[in-house]
Design a protein around this motif. Structure first.
Motif, PDB file in Angstrom:
ATOM      1  N   ASN A   1       0.814  -1.208   0.000  1.00 17.32           N
ATOM      2  CA  ASN A   1       0.000   0.000   0.000  1.00 17.32           C
ATOM      3  C   ASN A   1       0.854   1.268   0.000  1.00 17.32           C
ATOM      4  O   ASN A   1       0.489   2.277  -0.611  1.00 17.32           O
ATOM      5  CB  ASN A   1      -0.975  -0.011   1.184  1.00 17.32           C
ATOM      6  CG  ASN A   1      -2.037  -1.087   1.020  1.00 17.32           C
ATOM      7  OD1 ASN A   1      -2.393  -1.449  -0.107  1.00 17.32           O
ATOM      8  ND2 ASN A   1      -2.529  -1.616   2.117  1.00 17.32           N
ATOM      9  N   LEU A   2       2.008   1.194   0.683  1.00 18.90           N
ATOM     10  CA  LEU A   2       2.950   2.328   0.621  1.00 18.90           C
ATOM     11  C   LEU A   2       3.371   2.554  -0.830  1.00 18.90           C
ATOM     12  O   LEU A   2       3.436   3.685  -1.313  1.00 18.90           O
ATOM     13  CB  LEU A   2       4.204   2.036   1.461  1.00 18.90           C
ATOM     14  CG  LEU A   2       4.021   1.959   2.984  1.00 18.90           C
ATOM     15  CD1 LEU A   2       5.304   1.437   3.634  1.00 18.90           C
ATOM     16  CD2 LEU A   2       3.654   3.326   3.568  1.00 18.90           C
ATOM     17  N   VAL A   3       3.619   1.446  -1.520  1.00 13.87           N
ATOM     18  CA  VAL A   3       4.095   1.536  -2.903  1.00 13.87           C
ATOM     19  C   VAL A   3       2.971   2.022  -3.828  1.00 13.87           C
ATOM     20  O   VAL A   3       3.182   2.920  -4.659  1.00 13.87           O
ATOM     21  CB  VAL A   3       4.650   0.167  -3.373  1.00 13.87           C
ATOM     22  CG1 VAL A   3       5.012   0.209  -4.846  1.00 13.87           C
ATOM     23  CG2 VAL A   3       5.855  -0.232  -2.519  1.00 13.87           C
ATOM     24  N   ALA A   4       1.776   1.473  -3.665  1.00 12.16           N
ATOM     25  CA  ALA A   4       0.645   1.886  -4.517  1.00 12.16           C
ATOM     26  C   ALA A   4       0.397   3.387  -4.365  1.00 12.16           C
ATOM     27  O   ALA A   4       0.210   4.105  -5.356  1.00 12.16           O
ATOM     28  CB  ALA A   4      -0.613   1.093  -4.139  1.00 12.16           C
ATOM     29  N   GLY A   5       0.423   3.872  -3.125  1.00 13.38           N
ATOM     30  CA  GLY A   5       0.196   5.298  -2.877  1.00 13.38           C
ATOM     31  C   GLY A   5       1.275   6.151  -3.528  1.00 13.38           C
ATOM     32  O   GLY A   5       0.983   7.177  -4.152  1.00 13.38           O
ATOM     33  N   ALA A   6       2.531   5.726  -3.383  1.00 16.05           N
ATOM     34  CA  ALA A   6       3.639   6.499  -3.961  1.00 16.05           C
ATOM     35  C   ALA A   6       3.546   6.531  -5.487  1.00 16.05           C
ATOM     36  O   ALA A   6       3.870   7.537  -6.115  1.00 16.05           O
ATOM     37  CB  ALA A   6       4.978   5.899  -3.521  1.00 16.05           C
TER      38      ALA A   6
END
Ligand SMILES: [Zn+2]
Length: 421
Positions: free
Chosen positions: A403-408
């Motif tokens: 989710n950190l990656v998707a948001g970034a």
């Protein structure tokens, strides 16, 4: 289509997941607590350390840094047009006491990753893109108020008043900032305030909705309004052994009756009204004394201004008309009006998620953020990512790496779109 064409069509694809997670793992250790959270109060040694490390990474990349008189830290990747107002993105490195690792930091590191990812892919933008760390978003845990830096940047509190805010130990924001400036002495100073083309903040949701829906990206459309009231109930101190109960003016007894009445009056079936009494002070707070004075703070939130007005009037009336031996006084402390983002901004986030095939949904921000102050300067929006069970302001706060990656990735995509305008 070549790989490089794909990358420039959808810049979010060039986000380096491994690097982003490694940056988080590094920052998790700055102010780490034994229970797995962080304790990084505004302008503390730990908060300064996080900023110092970020500046180190920026220097390695050759991104220029600057710090303003309120301690807001700016890291910029230049654009083609040096005179164009930058697109900004960022959040805060400070935390509540013994709190979570991702509140604030996820937005800072996503913005920094966007700069690095664009650099790696050689994507040129017309406008500069600036990653920002706002001072003391959680400042309320140390100083009397939060969102200290963004409020000063937006001119919503004067610099003099900002620097004069004092913590319970008598240390002012101005004095604490001297240490920050010393730690970051290699960072050039810049004046307070500058034109901003647009601001986008990635933040954890701090609520359960995205996780419940199984959606990795929240497209924030509104920040709900907040009002705070202080209620003082005045009775009369008396000996707890000798004073007959029928003769007492027990401020505690009346205060809890008022709170109970207001809890009922402010409850709504759809559960949209947020009514909280989180601070309650009893005087003199001694076991053998009937309390003569009680003060409590009501925190009231709702997305609709008319409803906030109605509830404010109701709370004031019920306090002032309280029918007991004690008198209740009511005063408004804070008012932050609900904010609806310019629709084109959340639309951009939605389109970016779609281009990357990342599921998204529209969502309201229940918490206040630095974004509310930036909204007085430029178009703004926010990107939410889910946090486990919605838990935040808690050492157990957690966010899945994907989710950190998707948001970034969505953030990077949006920043590039805005930076080409
Ligand atoms: Zn935050």
């Amino acid at each position: 289509m070549s790989a490089s064409e794909t990358a420039s069509d959808t810049p979010g694809f060039c986000v380096n997941a491994r690097r982003l997670i490694a940056r988080h793992e590094h920052m998790n250790r700055v102010g780490a607590t034994p229970a797995g959270g962080v304790h990084r109060l505004a302008l503390s040694a730990e908060d300064n350390q996080a900023r110092f490390d970020l500046v180190g990474w920026a220097n390695e990349r050759g991104f220029p840094c600057a710090i303003d008189p309120a301690g807001n830290l700016f890291i910029t990747r230049s654009g083609r047009d040096a005179d164009a107002a930058p697109v900004m993105s960022g959040s805060h490195t400070d935390s509540q006491p013994y709190a979570g690792r991702f509140d604030g930091m996820s937005g800072v590191l996503a913005a920094f990753e966007a700069l690095e990812a664009l650099d790696d892919a050689g994507i040129e933008t017309r406008r500069p893109i600036t990653a920002v760390v706002w001072t003391g978003e959680e400042g309320g845990a140390r100083f009397p108020v939060g969102t200290i830096g963004s409020m000063a940047f937006a001119g919503r509190r004067s610099l003099a008043d900002t620097l004069a805010l004092t913590d319970p130990g008598g240390v002012s924001v101005g004095a604490a900032l001297q240490t920050t400036f010393e730690v970051l002495r290699a960072v050039p100073r810049c004046p307070l305030g500058m034109p901003v083309h647009a601001f986008v903040e990635l933040h954890i949701e701090q609520g359960p909705l995205l996780e419940q829906a199984g959606i990795p990206v929240g497209v924030v459309t509104d920040i709900q309004g907040m009002r705070r009231f202080i209620v003082e109930v005045v009775g009369e101190e008396a000996h707890s052994g000798t004073s007959p109960r029928r003769m007492r003016k027990d401020a505690f007894k009346d205060a809890i009756a008022i709170v109970g009445d207001l809890q009922d009056a402010c409850s709504d079936p759809p559960d949209i009204v947020r009514f909280t009494v989180g601070r309650f002070e009893v005087h003199p707070n001694a076991p053998s004394v009937v309390p003569g004075r009680v003060r409590f703070v009501i925190d009231l939130r709702h997305p609709d201004i008319a409803e906030l007005d109605r509830l404010t009037e109701l709370i004031a009336r019920r306090c002032l008309q309280h029918n007991g031996p004690c008198r209740a006084h009511f005063r408004e402390l804070t008012r932050i009006e609900p904010l609806r983002f310019e629709p084109r901004m959340p639309n951009l986030v939605e389109e970016a998620a779609k281009a990357l095939a990342i599921p998204s949904m529209r969502i309201l921000s229940g918490a206040n953020h630095d974004t509310s102050h930036l909204a007085s300067l430029c178009p703004v929006t926010m990107i939410f990512i889910p946090c486990e069970r919605g838990i935040s302001h808690n050492e157990a706060e957690n966010v899945a790496n994907e989710n950190l990656v998707a948001g970034a990735r969505v953030l990077t995509q949006v920043l590039v779109r805005l930076a080409q305008e």
